[in-house]
Design an enzyme around this catalytic site. Structure first.
Site, mmCIF file in Angstrom:
data_model
loop_
_atom_site.group_PDB
_atom_site.id
_atom_site.type_symbol
_atom_site.label_atom_id
_atom_site.label_comp_id
_atom_site.label_asym_id
_atom_site.label_seq_id
_atom_site.Cartn_x
_atom_site.Cartn_y
_atom_site.Cartn_z
ATOM 1 N N ASN A 10 70.014 8.901 15.898
ATOM 2 C CA ASN A 10 69.119 10.060 15.946
ATOM 3 C C ASN A 10 68.561 10.254 14.543
ATOM 4 O O ASN A 10 69.238 10.772 13.658
ATOM 5 C CB ASN A 10 69.872 11.301 16.410
ATOM 6 C CG ASN A 10 68.957 12.510 16.572
ATOM 7 O OD1 ASN A 10 67.764 12.446 16.293
ATOM 8 N ND2 ASN A 10 69.521 13.622 17.014
ATOM 9 N N ARG A 95 67.160 8.149 20.031
ATOM 10 C CA ARG A 95 66.480 9.340 20.507
ATOM 11 C C ARG A 95 65.041 9.293 20.007
ATOM 12 O O ARG A 95 64.787 9.198 18.810
ATOM 13 C CB ARG A 95 67.156 10.603 19.979
ATOM 14 C CG ARG A 95 66.463 11.871 20.448
ATOM 15 C CD ARG A 95 67.082 13.111 19.858
ATOM 16 N NE ARG A 95 66.482 14.310 20.408
ATOM 17 C CZ ARG A 95 66.846 15.538 20.070
ATOM 18 N NH1 ARG A 95 67.803 15.726 19.180
ATOM 19 N NH2 ARG A 95 66.257 16.582 20.613
ATOM 20 N N HIS A 183 63.651 18.623 24.607
ATOM 21 C CA HIS A 183 65.098 18.799 24.809
ATOM 22 C C HIS A 183 65.554 18.196 26.130
ATOM 23 O O HIS A 183 66.594 18.574 26.682
ATOM 24 C CB HIS A 183 65.494 20.283 24.757
ATOM 25 C CG HIS A 183 65.400 20.898 23.399
ATOM 26 N ND1 HIS A 183 64.909 22.166 23.191
ATOM 27 C CD2 HIS A 183 65.732 20.416 22.176
ATOM 28 C CE1 HIS A 183 64.937 22.437 21.888
ATOM 29 N NE2 HIS A 183 65.423 21.388 21.260
ATOM 30 N N ARG A 243 60.482 27.789 13.525
ATOM 31 C CA ARG A 243 59.259 27.631 14.309
ATOM 32 C C ARG A 243 58.918 28.946 15.001
ATOM 33 O O ARG A 243 59.802 29.650 15.487
ATOM 34 C CB ARG A 243 59.427 26.519 15.346
ATOM 35 C CG ARG A 243 59.420 25.121 14.748
ATOM 36 C CD ARG A 243 59.779 24.068 15.782
ATOM 37 N NE ARG A 243 61.140 23.575 15.613
ATOM 38 C CZ ARG A 243 61.748 22.738 16.430
ATOM 39 N NH1 ARG A 243 61.119 22.301 17.514
ATOM 40 N NH2 ARG A 243 62.982 22.334 16.190
ATOM 41 N N GLU A 381 73.957 15.060 24.145
ATOM 42 C CA GLU A 381 72.785 14.196 24.187
ATOM 43 C C GLU A 381 73.126 12.754 23.831
ATOM 44 O O GLU A 381 72.547 11.811 24.386
ATOM 45 C CB GLU A 381 71.723 14.742 23.227
ATOM 46 C CG GLU A 381 71.173 16.091 23.648
ATOM 47 C CD GLU A 381 70.546 16.849 22.492
ATOM 48 O OE1 GLU A 381 69.345 17.167 22.584
ATOM 49 O OE2 GLU A 381 71.252 17.127 21.506
#
Length: 398
Positions: A10, A95, A183, A243, A381
């Protein structure tokens, strides 16, 4: 005895995280995990075994710019040592944030696929280039090693066309301007394990809340994505660590026309200077804000919870009702106060909180008689990526 291993990578802008999974009689066991951080300032590598014990550490001097190429080279050398210890590297799973409309499932990466993924950089400029950097390096250094890209957008390709559409001219939407959702690897994991916790929810209507530094929500019906709060980019929807979440596009025009901000300045504002950090002026970390006595820290938390409630109403409408909520991600799994406030605000849906269960961290945090169940399920994940990578490579061999 040699065991095959899959490495999950990742890669971010300044760090690379990795997990080594040993394939043991069909089960994927994480045996090593670690990261190389501060790639362009003062790099530091750490790897830990399955018990969390430090396996290896290394630091570089201040000012050393290791970069993604150097980091991957060092990681490859570390993994080569693992081969001598009984692990044979079979594949690497990555990822990758954006798969566009072309990739709705994991894909073996070659030069052609890499080129196609590079064309998606404008759709995810702050994530995609860093996700692809290790793939490019390994393709050059180890072209025989299978590499698999696993996409954060893929889970949402089951959404109906209306849920993916913007009210824009066809010439623009036809060029790929649409709602993608993100996601997805986290949501895929939750969908894969939900039946173990709640068979009714797994077969029915569930809203999953992935709440962390990046935060989103997803409406899931019988394991498939129906709608999500993130759309064309990973900045839409909920306010996040830095964000802004959803914002009137007119605000962007105002900032450019009246404040003289160019596209890059606006990008920095909405991605790096807003959200919990921008509202509070204190921190992007929810743990810090919950402990703070600053009024604006409280405002940031209140806005976060309020926006979750608003989005929950929208996703409940998309599903035609809700059977369960699932909290996951760093905030969702660990911030009992946030879960409690969200559940209290969702009482109109028929959700009744079990305060003691929530304080314990679940897994069930709704009361026995609650019409809507609520759960806390840690996401994984990395396991999804490892599983998808193993399956794809196995199919190719077969």
């Amino acid at each position: 005895m040699t065991e095959t291993a899959i490495v999950v990578v990742n890669a971010g802008s300044s760090s690379i995280k990795f997990v080594v999974f040993a394939d043991r009689e069909g089960a994927l066991d994480p045996v090593v995990r670690g990261q190389i951080e501060a790639l362009f300032t003062a790099p530091r590598f750490v790897a830990r075994d399955a018990r969390g014990r430090v396996q290896e550490e290394k630091s570089w001097d201040e000012g050393v710019k290791l970069g993604h190429d150097g980091a991957i080279a060092y990681l490859a050398a570390h993994l080569q040592q693992g081969r001598a210890e009984g692990l044979e590297l079979a594949a690497v799973g990555h990822r990758v944030v954006h798969g566009g409309t072309q990739y709705s499932a994991p894909v073996r990466v070659d030069a052609g696929v890499l080129g196609a993924l590079e064309k998606l950089v404008p759709l995810a400029p702050l994530h995609q280039p860093h996700n692809l950097a290790p793939i490019r390096t390994l393709l050059a250094a180890r072209p025989e090693l299978p590499q698999v890209a696993c996409f954060d957008t893929a889970f949402h390709r089951t959404q109906p066309p209306l849920a993916q559409a913007f009210a824009l001219p066809a010439e623009i939407t036809g060029a790929g301007v649409r709602r993608y959702g993100f996601h997805g690897l986290s949501y895929a994991y939750i969908a894969s394990v939900l039946e173990r916790y709640d068979a009714r929810a797994a077969a029915g209507r569930t809203v999953v809340l992935h709440l962390g530094n990046g935060a989103s929500m997803c409406a899931v019906r019988a394991g498939a994505s129906v709608a999500s709060t993130m759309g064309f980019t990973a900045v839409e929807g909920l306010p996040m660590g830095t964000r802004c979440g959803s914002i009137d596009p007119g605000v962007i025009l105002y900032l450019m026309d009246q404040r003289g901000m160019d596209a890059r300045a606006v990008e920095k504002l909405i991605y790096q200077q807003s959200g919990l950090l921008g509202v509070s002026g204190v921190s992007s970390d929810m743990r810090t804000l919950l402990k703070s006595a600053e009024p604006r820290a409280k405002l940031a938390v209140d806005l976060f919870v309020y926006r979750i409630g608003r989005e929950l109403g929208s996703l409940a409408a998309a599903l035609g009702g809700v059977d369960a909520l699932v909290f996951t991600g760093g905030i969702g799994e660990n911030a009992a106060e946030i879960r409690a406030r969200v559940c209290h605000d969702a009482a109109w849906l028929g959700l009744e909180l079990d305060a003691a269960g929530n304080d314990r961290g679940g897994p069930r945090i709704s009361a026995a008689g609650s019409r809507v169940a609520a759960w806390v399920i840690p996401t994984n994940e990395e396991l999804v990526i490892a599983t998808q990578t193993r399956s794809l490579v196995a199919r190719e061999i077969a």
